[in-house]
Every structure is written in C-alpha cells, then in structure tokens.
Design a protein around this motif. Sequence first.
Motif, PDB file in Angstrom:
ATOM      1  N   GLU A  34      93.429 -61.256  18.844  1.00  0.00           N
ATOM      2  CA  GLU A  34      93.841 -61.662  20.196  1.00  0.00           C
ATOM      3  C   GLU A  34      95.312 -62.064  20.180  1.00  0.00           C
ATOM      4  O   GLU A  34      96.063 -61.743  21.093  1.00  0.00           O
TER       5      GLU A  34
ATOM      6  N   TYR B  16      91.224 -59.266  26.544  1.00  0.00           N
ATOM      7  CA  TYR B  16      90.883 -59.007  25.145  1.00  0.00           C
ATOM      8  C   TYR B  16      89.354 -58.865  24.985  1.00  0.00           C
ATOM      9  O   TYR B  16      88.868 -57.943  24.331  1.00  0.00           O
ATOM     10  N   GLU B  52      95.706 -53.311  26.311  1.00  0.00           N
ATOM     11  CA  GLU B  52      96.620 -54.434  25.993  1.00  0.00           C
ATOM     12  C   GLU B  52      97.893 -54.325  26.819  1.00  0.00           C
ATOM     13  O   GLU B  52      98.416 -55.315  27.331  1.00  0.00           O
TER      14      GLU B  52
END
Lengths: 139, 177
Positions: A34, B16, B52
């Motif tokens: 992350e 995420y 992302e």
Amino acid sequence: MEERLYKEPTSYTPKIDFNPKKQKFEMAGISRPEDAYDFYDPILLWMERYTERVLKDYEENKLLNETFIMVFDFIYMNSSSSKYIFQIISHLKKLYDKRLNLTIFWYYDDPDDQILEDGEDFSDIISIPFNFMTREQQN
Amino acid sequence: MEKNPEIISYNGFLSYQITGRLIEKLGDLSRELNLNKSTYRKIVTLMVEIIENNYNYVNRLDEGTLRESNQKPFFSVLRSGDYFKLKSGNPILKEDAAALKQRIEHINCLHYRELKDLYMNTMAEGIYDDKKRSGAGLGIMKMAKISKSKIHYNMEKITNNLYYYTIEIAIPTNHKR
C-alpha cells in the motif's frame, strides 16, 4: 552482526528473509505494498548497513566467507516496488564491485512471464549477470 | 457476435483494497477465460498500475473539488477480438492533466528500445518521487512496455480546474514477448 530480517508474505507484500549468518537473502511473492516507502525503507536501511559492515570487514581482512546469495522469486511487482528493489540490488552491487562472490538467482515460470522481463531489466541496468531459472529448476 | 465482452467492471472510487478484490475476481475468471499464466499475470500487473494511477490522481483532489465533478472514477477489463482492453477513468486536476498528457505523448513517440531505456533510467533515478507521491511516470512507462502499443487516452474538461482522464491499454489474449 546484523540480526536476521524476516517478514512473512501477505497478499500484497513479499516474504523477506535476509539471513546474515548464511549470507543468503530472499524475496518471494507479490510486491504491491500500500505504501512502498513504509514497507521498503527499513529493508533498504538494513541492506545498506549490512553491506557497509561487510565491506568494512573485507577492508580489514575480517571477512570469513566471501560468498553471498540473493534470491528473487517474485510473482509480480508494481512499479513503485521496482525502484526499491533496484536500490537493494544497488547495495549488493558494492560487494560485486569488490569482486566478492555474489550470485543472484531470479525465478520465473515461462519465457513469457513478465517477471522475467523485469529481472532482465534489473540485470541490464545494474550490469550484474543474473542466474535466470524457471521455478521447475528450483524444485 | 461476442457474448458479454465485459470481464470486470467497477464504477466508483478505487483503492488499494478494491484492487485486491478485482485481482481476486480476475483469478476466479481465469479458467473460464482460458487465460494462460503469463497473460493473467500481465493483466494483473497492468491492472495494478492503471488502478494505482487512477486513485493516486483522485486522492490529490480535495472534497470541494471532488464535489464539482459529477463524473466518478471507473475501471473495466473487456475482451475485444484478440485483445483484452483495460480501461480506466477519473477526474484529475488541470495541472496534473497537463503534465500527464505531456508524459504520455512523450512515451507514445518512443520506440520500444527507447522506452525500455527511459524506464530503466527513471527506475535508477531513485525513490524520491514516491515520497512526494507525484510519481515519475514509471507506472505509465510500465503499461506501455507491457502492452507494446501506444497508450490511448483522453482528457475532457469538466470545470476550469478539473478534467476527466480516460486511458485504455490493450494486450493480446495470448500475449507473447
């Protein structure tokens, strides 16, 4: 001597097993943390300190074993991880540049595996030959 | 006629955690889609980079700016002939849109070897961009490198400060290096 650095793999982060006693370092699994900085920064610091200590021992003729093994066994990695993995290899290159015996294994599944291309890129840019091996050869 | 070419579709803010769920979904569908292991992993790698890229730009918008945009982010994977197409869309700040457009245009002009060199040099430049969260375009380069084709994109003006950015990456269903 540095303590062994061990991190269990997760669905997003690789297994890390840096064993200074055996002079063997392994990274395996998936790498898309992350926060790449949070995950990789302590690993980078560890490797930086370790290689500095090894080089110091070498300069002072205190290095007992000149063989080092790095194993990369990734399934896939994101681009943020690539930058940190590159830095880890860069630290190890300092050993290679001193003509210490550094062997890097890079595992993949088949010639079309993206991870093979990633490994070839690292090997090209860092100018260290990698031992590319299929996972079948590993077993 | 192709039956339902859409494999994965997600409308809304990405994260995420959602990336993980979408990867799992692709894994569940991989047998049905007759995906070989290397194509599956290439799609997953592309998914990770595209998603992302999507939420990193959205995360730079403050709540007020987000309210101005009535167009929400999306991500999808569909099958079109001999290709899988990965599509993504998200609102983006005007200043980011300009920089991103320039970056993609530059990447689209490069031959594969030039792209590979740029990718490797950018990777070697270090890790500082990560701390700033501005990115150095490594993700976009990786997408172009894997797909080995031009990046199709569009920037549509929403407000004076905001654009809607869409990107599409294609990969052959039986991808070979």
